[in-house]
Design an enzyme around this catalytic site. Sequence first.
Site, mmCIF file in Angstrom:
data_model
loop_
_atom_site.group_PDB
_atom_site.id
_atom_site.type_symbol
_atom_site.label_atom_id
_atom_site.label_comp_id
_atom_site.label_asym_id
_atom_site.label_seq_id
_atom_site.Cartn_x
_atom_site.Cartn_y
_atom_site.Cartn_z
ATOM 1 N N GLY A 44 8.167 -53.048 -5.872
ATOM 2 C CA GLY A 44 6.709 -53.019 -5.945
ATOM 3 C C GLY A 44 6.108 -51.997 -4.997
ATOM 4 O O GLY A 44 5.173 -51.273 -5.353
ATOM 5 N N CYS A 45 6.655 -51.906 -3.806
ATOM 6 C CA CYS A 45 6.125 -50.962 -2.809
ATOM 7 C C CYS A 45 6.411 -49.521 -3.210
ATOM 8 O O CYS A 45 5.587 -48.631 -2.984
ATOM 9 C CB CYS A 45 6.707 -51.268 -1.433
ATOM 10 S SG CYS A 45 6.218 -52.907 -0.834
ATOM 11 N N THR A 46 7.550 -49.293 -3.826
ATOM 12 C CA THR A 46 7.878 -47.953 -4.307
ATOM 13 C C THR A 46 6.942 -47.570 -5.452
ATOM 14 O O THR A 46 6.420 -46.449 -5.490
ATOM 15 C CB THR A 46 9.351 -47.873 -4.743
ATOM 16 O OG1 THR A 46 10.175 -48.162 -3.604
ATOM 17 C CG2 THR A 46 9.698 -46.496 -5.282
ATOM 18 N N ALA A 49 3.511 -46.769 -3.884
ATOM 19 C CA ALA A 49 3.515 -45.498 -3.156
ATOM 20 C C ALA A 49 3.594 -44.311 -4.114
ATOM 21 O O ALA A 49 2.881 -43.309 -3.935
ATOM 22 C CB ALA A 49 4.676 -45.463 -2.167
#
Length: 152
Positions: A44-46, A49
């Site tokens: 999710g963070c990738t 970003a």
Amino acid sequence: MLKVGDKAPDFSLKSTNGSTFRLSEQRGKKSIVLYFYPKDDTPGCTAEACSFRDQYEDFKDLGAEVVGVSSDSEQSHQKFAGKHRLPFELLADADGQVRKLYEVPRALLGLLPGRVTFVIDKNGIIQYVFNSLSGATDHVRNAKQVLQGLPA
């Protein structure tokens, strides 16, 4: 949690480029999209970003700078930013003090750091807050829409 209309608390944190980012130094210059995320290199963070990366020029055209914050180390941020060619700063909030200052809640029964995005105008006033762990790319779309409605 902080809300729309609140003055964004000032802070300083180490950045991926080795410098110290100070929110107060941005006042009067540009809006800030300050996004808190759980952890470098997780799915999710990738996605979040990379979505900010892919639309970064749009944010710059709207007079805004994107800044990501997590508790990962500067070295982790450098690796993550390099791997995904992130053009914006990632800040290391190792002790979680800025996360606390912005009252970012924990998610999933308190097991994970939360995912919250703040849009802060040039005057340092919070214009938008979005709290959603699962809607990672929604943070990008929503922040962009808010910026489009702010005076230049």
